[in-house]
Scaffold this motif. Structure first.
Motif, PDB file in Angstrom:
ATOM      1  N   ALA A 223     -39.326   9.987   1.136  1.00  6.37           N
ATOM      2  CA  ALA A 223     -39.241   8.859  -0.138  1.00  6.37           C
ATOM      3  C   ALA A 223     -39.655   9.078  -1.270  1.00  6.37           C
ATOM      4  CB  ALA A 223     -40.152   7.735   0.609  1.00  6.37           C
ATOM      5  N   ARG A 224     -40.491   9.979  -1.431  1.00  4.02           N
ATOM      6  CA  ARG A 224     -40.984  10.423  -2.770  1.00  4.02           C
ATOM      7  C   ARG A 224     -39.739  11.279  -3.463  1.00  4.02           C
ATOM      8  NH1 ARG A 224     -46.658  13.298  -3.008  1.00  4.02           N
ATOM      9  NH2 ARG A 224     -47.137  11.610  -4.387  1.00  4.02           N
ATOM     10  N   GLU A 225     -39.140  12.081  -2.671  1.00  2.66           N
ATOM     11  CA  GLU A 225     -37.912  12.801  -3.383  1.00  2.66           C
ATOM     12  C   GLU A 225     -36.870  11.766  -4.018  1.00  2.66           C
ATOM     13  OE1 GLU A 225     -38.219  17.044  -1.032  1.00  2.66           O
ATOM     14  OE2 GLU A 225     -36.818  15.519  -0.264  1.00  2.66           O
ATOM     15  N   TRP A 226     -36.745  10.817  -3.110  1.00  4.43           N
ATOM     16  CA  TRP A 226     -35.548   9.743  -3.643  1.00  4.43           C
ATOM     17  C   TRP A 226     -36.128   9.249  -4.698  1.00  4.43           C
ATOM     18  CZ3 TRP A 226     -37.254   4.561  -3.724  1.00  4.43           C
ATOM     19  CH2 TRP A 226     -36.315   3.693  -4.187  1.00  4.43           C
ATOM     20  N   PHE A 227     -37.571   8.912  -4.625  1.00  4.16           N
ATOM     21  CA  PHE A 227     -38.110   8.078  -5.902  1.00  4.16           C
ATOM     22  C   PHE A 227     -37.950   8.841  -7.218  1.00  4.16           C
ATOM     23  CE2 PHE A 227     -41.569   6.340  -8.541  1.00  4.16           C
ATOM     24  CZ  PHE A 227     -41.112   5.040  -8.600  1.00  4.16           C
ATOM     25  N   MET A 228     -38.427  10.158  -7.214  1.00  6.06           N
ATOM     26  CA  MET A 228     -38.470  11.139  -8.083  1.00  6.06           C
ATOM     27  C   MET A 228     -36.938  11.325  -8.757  1.00  6.06           C
ATOM     28  SD  MET A 228     -40.886  13.971  -6.391  1.00  6.06           S
ATOM     29  CE  MET A 228     -40.905  15.318  -7.619  1.00  6.06           C
ATOM     30  N   ALA A 229     -35.907  11.456  -7.859  1.00  4.21           N
ATOM     31  CA  ALA A 229     -34.567  11.284  -8.345  1.00  4.21           C
ATOM     32  C   ALA A 229     -34.275  10.192  -9.251  1.00  4.21           C
ATOM     33  CB  ALA A 229     -33.544  11.491  -7.267  1.00  4.21           C
ATOM     34  N   GLU A 230     -34.593   8.923  -8.591  1.00  2.73           N
ATOM     35  CA  GLU A 230     -34.329   7.845  -9.383  1.00  2.73           C
ATOM     36  C   GLU A 230     -35.043   7.581 -10.669  1.00  2.73           C
ATOM     37  OE1 GLU A 230     -32.463   4.210  -9.350  1.00  2.73           O
ATOM     38  OE2 GLU A 230     -32.767   5.280  -7.631  1.00  2.73           O
TER      39      GLU A 230
ATOM     40  N   ARG B 236     -33.139  -4.047  -5.153  1.00  2.00           N
ATOM     41  CA  ARG B 236     -32.481  -3.101  -4.580  1.00  2.00           C
ATOM     42  C   ARG B 236     -33.229  -1.786  -4.427  1.00  2.00           C
ATOM     43  NH1 ARG B 236     -30.354   1.389  -6.813  1.00  2.00           N
ATOM     44  NH2 ARG B 236     -30.813   1.077  -8.886  1.00  2.00           N
ATOM     45  N   LEU B 237     -34.131  -1.474  -5.178  1.00  2.00           N
ATOM     46  CA  LEU B 237     -35.016  -0.299  -4.867  1.00  2.00           C
ATOM     47  C   LEU B 237     -35.979  -0.367  -3.908  1.00  2.00           C
ATOM     48  CD1 LEU B 237     -35.929   0.502  -8.794  1.00  2.00           C
ATOM     49  CD2 LEU B 237     -34.110   1.586  -7.161  1.00  2.00           C
ATOM     50  N   MET B 238     -36.458  -1.821  -3.786  1.00  2.00           N
ATOM     51  CA  MET B 238     -37.300  -2.155  -2.698  1.00  2.00           C
ATOM     52  C   MET B 238     -36.859  -1.927  -1.093  1.00  2.00           C
ATOM     53  SD  MET B 238     -40.765  -2.981  -2.682  1.00  2.00           S
ATOM     54  CE  MET B 238     -41.728  -2.876  -1.183  1.00  2.00           C
ATOM     55  N   ALA B 239     -35.552  -2.320  -1.059  1.00  2.00           N
ATOM     56  CA  ALA B 239     -34.801  -2.205   0.002  1.00  2.00           C
ATOM     57  C   ALA B 239     -34.536  -0.679   0.503  1.00  2.00           C
ATOM     58  CB  ALA B 239     -33.395  -2.853  -0.010  1.00  2.00           C
ATOM     59  N   LYS B 240     -34.267   0.000  -0.523  1.00  2.00           N
ATOM     60  CA  LYS B 240     -34.149   1.314  -0.401  1.00  2.00           C
ATOM     61  C   LYS B 240     -35.218   2.161   0.286  1.00  2.00           C
ATOM     62  CE  LYS B 240     -31.947   5.293  -0.292  1.00  2.00           C
ATOM     63  NZ  LYS B 240     -30.660   5.677   0.874  1.00  2.00           N
ATOM     64  N   VAL B 241     -36.265   1.712  -0.683  1.00  2.00           N
ATOM     65  CA  VAL B 241     -37.569   2.632  -0.092  1.00  2.00           C
ATOM     66  C   VAL B 241     -38.184   2.434   1.149  1.00  2.00           C
ATOM     67  CG1 VAL B 241     -39.358   1.113  -1.080  1.00  2.00           C
ATOM     68  CG2 VAL B 241     -39.760   3.422  -1.060  1.00  2.00           C
ATOM     69  N   SER B 242     -37.658   1.170   1.519  1.00  2.00           N
ATOM     70  CA  SER B 242     -38.167   0.466   3.111  1.00  2.00           C
ATOM     71  C   SER B 242     -37.319   1.376   4.231  1.00  2.00           C
ATOM     72  CB  SER B 242     -38.024  -1.046   3.028  1.00  2.00           C
ATOM     73  OG  SER B 242     -38.817  -1.584   2.100  1.00  2.00           O
TER      74      SER B 242
END
Length: 425
Positions: free
Chosen positions: A45-52, A17-23
């Protein structure tokens, strides 16, 4: 009897799920990503990952060179710290897995281990940090491994902030524009783990699924400036032309010739040439070449550097131009931590995964970090050996297998309270 992949505890569903989203960030029509450092897509991408990470209880930190970290203190106090990560920036028109796999696998593995501890009542003995390094690729700003090199104090911060892209925009300015000009201080970990796609076809051909890298090749990244004289491509007589690109062509051929004279021990390329004024109607007055020389032994790189320097004047003169080396970024060859190699190998064996040992010719953030603490890069197979291209691909089962080995390594390191000698005893 080896453990099954399911029992090893890597949450493959979370990873997918995370890999699909970051892609999705910087996705291209060809199926890859274009997410160079400090572009808007990289920022997103980084802002999404930081929030995750924040949503899962991690303290999100950003340092002065824009490295992003997610820290979770599972043991607290003076417990040792295990850092796991890679990078989210990509090459232009690159692939989905290079770098991003290591970041997403890192978060998934630590979350999988947290879930395992909660389910079994295990008290973690280490704290954990997820790392997303800034400008690993060096596609937009040179040199590569920029963020991790500043972190490891191999590069000066002011030097790194002053690096510019082709349009003259500096790292410092782009960090401010994207909001990643952080002030957080993050300490050197006690252990660093990085998982990556192989980027070659050795594993695929050998039928193996896990490969800890034993050595990393050294590299010289040489910036060469060729100076000629700008003129009209039409009326200027051929004998009067001082064509900087022609001079560059002779030098490019020499860079290849050096590698051909040292097969399998020297790799070389000139993958970028900046031409001025870059008009089809003008004999170019200047060409800037970005050459790379890579070898496993320092003596080979010394020989290649001397050979290139000695050849430059004569090669440039053939085109009535002049050439000089503007800068050389040096990355020495070295070896990864043998205890971490052993942990990766034993994890693969417990899981029944065929393995082999490899060298890495490409650079990884673990290389500068290795100068400050024990570190390792572990590879999973690349289909067809493709990397830095839109169609790079690793099978889902191999991505998950790498995650299983990563969880296994984390478990053993944590059980030993971060003491690698005890972990392999």
């Amino acid at each position: 009897m080896p453990d099954t992949l399911q029992r090893a505890g890597f949450d493959a569903a979370l990873f997918e799920r995370l890999m699909a989203k970051v892609s999705e960030f910087g996705a291209t029509a060809l199926g890859g990503v274009d997410r160079m450092a400090l572009t808007d897509d990289h920022k997103a991408a980084r802002e999404w990952f930081m929030a995750e990470m924040a949503s899962r209880g991690y303290t999100v930190l950003v340092d002065a060179i824009g490295n992003v970290f997610g820290r979770i203190d599972l043991a607290g106090g003076n417990a040792r710290t295990v850092m796991v990560g890679s990078h989210l920036d990509s090459q232009p028109l690159g692939g989905r897995f290079d770098g991003a796999y290591g970041v997403i696998a890192a978060l998934t593995a630590v979350e999988s281990y947290r879930a395992h501890c909660a389910a079994t009542g295990i008290e973690p003995q280490c704290n954990f940090v997820i790392a997303d390094w800034m400008n690993e690729e060096g596609a937009r700003f040179q040199p590569s491994l920029l963020g991790s090199s500043v972190f490891a104090e191999m590069l000066d911060l002011d030097f790194a902030l002053a690096r510019t892209d082709r349009e003259g925009r500096s790292v410092g300015d782009e960090l401010k524009r994207t909001g990643f000009d952080g002030t957080d201080k993050v300490g050197i970990p006690d252990v660093y783990l990085e998982f990556h796609i192989e980027g070659d076809d050795k594993m695929e051909k050998a039928g193996t699924r896990i490969a800890p890298f034993r050595r990393h090749w050294g590299a010289l990244k040489v910036k060469i400036e060729v100076t000629g004289q700008q003129n009209h491509t039409g009326p200027t007589p051929m004998e009067d032309r001082r064509d900087a690109v022609l001079g560059a062509a002779y030098i490019i051929a020499e860079v290849r010739r050096l590698a051909d004279t040292a097969p399998d021990t020297l790799f070389s390329s000139v993958a970028r040439v900046d031409i001025s004024p870059n008009s089809p109607n003008i004999v170019p007055g200047k060409a800037v070449l970005f050459a790379e020389l890579r070898a496993p032994e320092a003596a080979t790189l010394d020989w290649a550097e001397t050979g290139l320097k000695d050849a430059l004047p004569g090669l440039a003169a053939k085109a009535a131009t002049e050439a000089g080396i503007v800068s050389i970024d040096r990355r020495p060859a070295g070896k990864f931590d043998t205890r971490l190699i052993q942990l990766a190998e034993e994890g693969a064996d417990r899981l029944g995964l065929a393995r082999m040992d490899l060298d890495t010719i490409g650079g990884h953030d673990a290389i500068p970090v290795l100068t400050r603490c024990p570190a390792i890069v572990v590879a999973v197979p690349s289909v067809g050996g493709v990397i830095h291209r839109h169609d790079e691909f690793t099978k889902p089962e191999d991505l998950a297998a790498g995650g299983e080995v990563l969880v296994d390594m984390i478990r053993r390191i944590d059980a030993a309270a971060g003491d690698l000698d005890q972990a392999v005893a």
